[in-house]
Scaffold this motif. Structure first.
Motif, PDB file in Angstrom:
ATOM      1  N   GLY A  43     -19.496-108.589-127.979  1.00  0.00           N
ATOM      2  CA  GLY A  43     -19.352-107.336-127.445  1.00  0.00           C
ATOM      3  C   GLY A  43     -19.109-107.799-125.796  1.00  0.00           C
ATOM      4  O   GLY A  43     -18.309-106.915-125.178  1.00  0.00           O
ATOM      5  N   ALA A 100     -15.515-108.545-125.313  1.00  0.00           N
ATOM      6  CA  ALA A 100     -14.554-107.605-125.348  1.00  0.00           C
ATOM      7  C   ALA A 100     -14.469-106.727-124.220  1.00  0.00           C
ATOM      8  O   ALA A 100     -13.421-105.987-124.095  1.00  0.00           O
ATOM      9  CB  ALA A 100     -14.949-106.613-126.505  1.00  0.00           C
ATOM     10  N   GLN A 101     -15.459-106.895-123.213  1.00  0.00           N
ATOM     11  CA  GLN A 101     -15.403-106.128-122.030  1.00  0.00           C
ATOM     12  C   GLN A 101     -14.512-106.910-120.870  1.00  0.00           C
ATOM     13  O   GLN A 101     -14.219-105.890-120.196  1.00  0.00           O
ATOM     14  CB  GLN A 101     -16.914-106.145-121.240  1.00  0.00           C
ATOM     15  CG  GLN A 101     -18.013-105.812-122.132  1.00  0.00           C
ATOM     16  CD  GLN A 101     -17.797-104.403-122.821  1.00  0.00           C
ATOM     17  OE1 GLN A 101     -17.613-103.334-122.002  1.00  0.00           O
ATOM     18  NE2 GLN A 101     -17.686-104.294-124.138  1.00  0.00           N
ATOM     19  N   LEU A 102     -14.030-107.960-120.974  1.00  0.00           N
ATOM     20  CA  LEU A 102     -13.094-108.520-120.051  1.00  0.00           C
ATOM     21  C   LEU A 102     -11.968-109.407-120.418  1.00  0.00           C
ATOM     22  O   LEU A 102     -11.168-109.568-119.866  1.00  0.00           O
ATOM     23  CB  LEU A 102     -13.934-109.348-119.023  1.00  0.00           C
ATOM     24  CG  LEU A 102     -14.773-110.486-119.475  1.00  0.00           C
ATOM     25  CD1 LEU A 102     -14.063-111.534-119.988  1.00  0.00           C
ATOM     26  CD2 LEU A 102     -15.828-110.864-118.134  1.00  0.00           C
TER      27      LEU A 102
END
Lengths: 260, 259
Positions: free
Chosen positions: A205, A208-210
């Motif tokens: 997770g 996936a943010q960066l």
């Protein structure tokens, strides 16, 4: 990915001194300049070994096979590659002020006067969004929270203007609010400074943010690598599907029924 | 009738500077339910856990557990009652003697709390290991040779060994890999159903807390700022901190989708 890669790994393998089995083997990977790559995997997957092999931080006596090819000159660790560990305490001396830490790194790698290094140190603390950066130069590590110490460790890692920043589980010891801030900071710093980023995590997770691309490691081998959107939407490796299934967010079904 | 009731608990730490660690904290846990307690680092949730476990004393307030004035219990009465309220911490390695074996760790709990004859321990230990999905032949192994997930299962086995009614889990899954975390969450839900356990499940990650909790309490700077059924707290958060905790949950959307 038409750029000449910053770094190419060809069949990279690492065996620690005295270990019967390799911690990493058969790794083929290219990192573009300014690329943000997440390396994900669980404990023992080899993700930290990969980070340390790239940064030149493997323990003496480790056996490294295959090739690790940089586009330019062989990088100097600490100048051309910045490294952020899970525990920021490891890179901070309790007896040294924050300003002294930064000035030392800056003057080791850059031709700066003490005065100019001091100014640059304050700028760096502002860039990592530490509150009241000029006052923070006078502070000592114990006076800061865990999240603030990690910001200081990031400032140290980027001080000499590296082409690559490696963050090895840099947010794992932090609560989710601070974690989200540090992830956003790393992403913004990489983009603003045209620096490549390798973000090592067990949390898909957070990756996936960066990340532009995600590499998935298990048992020392690369399971798959691809653009973030593709890995999330159409994982090729069964193991990646398991990691995605284990992710918890508000769309995951609750395990118990709510009660009044 | 609540199993655990905490009423107006307060605590000030007197160090280099005074810190109000808890301010008039009230909450309750019913038999067989999970109350999730969520908040950022330093919000006071572990301090509260230490009060409930009688590892530290509040300056003011009351705790009732299983019909008893919990803070008034002393000596032998307290030791006996502790079997009903057990705990699992973040770092299982720190909770065990460094050279302890699996059976040694479990036998210690049986000796202190169960009143079970020594001859029955081996069977009970095998049964406990089976309940937490570990092979009974792990019993003679040193804990240090087990994985983090296995160690945490042993910590859970030890917690249920005394037949507790409430288990306090303080960041018990925070150091585990996500896939192991999911399996242990499922184990906790099954044990709750089979044994009628109540949990006080403490964590900083609302996505994890919400997965297992019937009700949620949100803590900020020593105060409970919101309490309610999990679905309601998630769907209609009242406190600013709750909204921030929800916003901080990473989703599986690629970065381009973020604001």
């Amino acid at each position: 990915m038409t750029d000449r890669p910053l770094l190419s790994l060809q069949q990279l393998a690492v065996t620690y001194p005295g270990a019967p089995l390799p911690a990493l083997q058969g790794i083929d990977l290219r990192l573009a300049p300014r690329e943000k790559l997440a390396v994900i995997g669980e404990s023992g997957s080899g993700k930290s070994t990969l980070a340390r092999a790239i940064a030149g931080l493997l323990p003496g006596g480790s056996h490294v096979g295959g090739d690790l090819i940089w586009s330019g000159d062989t990088p100097v660790p600490g100048r051309d590659i910045g490294f952020v560990f899970q525990d920021p305490g490891g890179s901070l001396d309790p007896l040294l002020s924050i300003g002294a830490h930064l000035v030392e790194v800056l003057r080791t790698h850059l031709p700066l006067s003490p005065r100019a290094a001091r100014d640059r140190a304050g700028d760096l603390l502002a860039q990592v969004r530490l509150p009241d950066p000029r006052a923070a130069l006078e502070g000592y590590p114990h006076q800061f929270s865990g999240g603030q110490r990690q910001r200081i460790a990031i400032a140290l890692a980027i001080a000499a203007g590296p082409a690559l920043l490696i963050a090895d589980e840099a947010t794992s010891a932090l609560d989710v609010l601070v974690q989200a801030e540090i992830v956003a900071l790393l992403r913004d710093l990489a983009e603003a400074r045209t620096m490549a980023l390798i973000f090592v995590t067990h949390d898909i997770g957070l990756a996936a943010q960066l990340a532009d691309r995600i590499a998935v490691l298990r048992n020392g081998r690369l399971q798959e690598i691809g653009p973030t959107a593709r890995v999330l939407a159409a994982p090729q490796a069964e193991y990646t599907r398991q990691l995605l299934a284990a992710h918890l967010d508000l769309s995951s079904p609750p395990l118990v029924e709510a009660r009044g | 009738m609540s199993l655990l009731t905490v009423t107006d608990l307060s605590k000030t730490h007197h160090g280099a500077r005074r810190v109000r660690a808890l301010e008039d904290v009230s909450l309750s846990v019913d038999a067989g339910e999970t109350l999730g307690l969520v908040g950022p680092s330093g919000c006071g949730k572990s301090t509260l856990a230490r009060m409930i476990l009688r590892l530290d004393r509040p300056d003011a307030g009351a705790i009732r557990f299983d019909g008893q004035d919990w803070l008034a219990l002393r000596g032998r009465d307290l030791r006996r009652a502790r079997g009903g309220l057990q705990m699992v911490f973040q770092d299982p390695a720190a909770a065990f003697h460094p050279r302890a074996t699996v059976q040694g760790a479990l036998a210690e709990a049986l000796r202190l709390h169960s009143g079970m004859p020594r001859a029955a321990w081996a069977t009970r230990i095998a049964d406990l290991l089976t309940q937490v999905d570990l092979a009974p032949d792990l019993a003679p192994r040193p804990l240090s040779t087990l994985s983090g997930g296995q160690q945490q299962r042993v910590a859970i086995a030890r917690a249920i060994a005394t037949g507790p009614r409430l288990v306090v889990l303080d960041e018990a899954l925070s150091a585990l890999d996500t896939s192991i975390r999911g399996r242990i969450l499922a184990l906790l839900v099954r044990l709750q159903r089979d044994l009628g356990l109540a949990y006080l499940f403490i964590g900083h990650d609302l996505a994890v807390v919400r997965a297992i909790s019937h009700r949620i309490a949100v803590m900020d700077a020593g105060r409970i700022v919101e309490t309610g059924p999990a679905t309601k707290v998630l769907a209609h958060p009242q406190a600013d901190l709750t909204r921030r905790l929800i916003a901080a949950i990473p989703t599986l959307s690629p970065p381009g989708d973020l604001p």
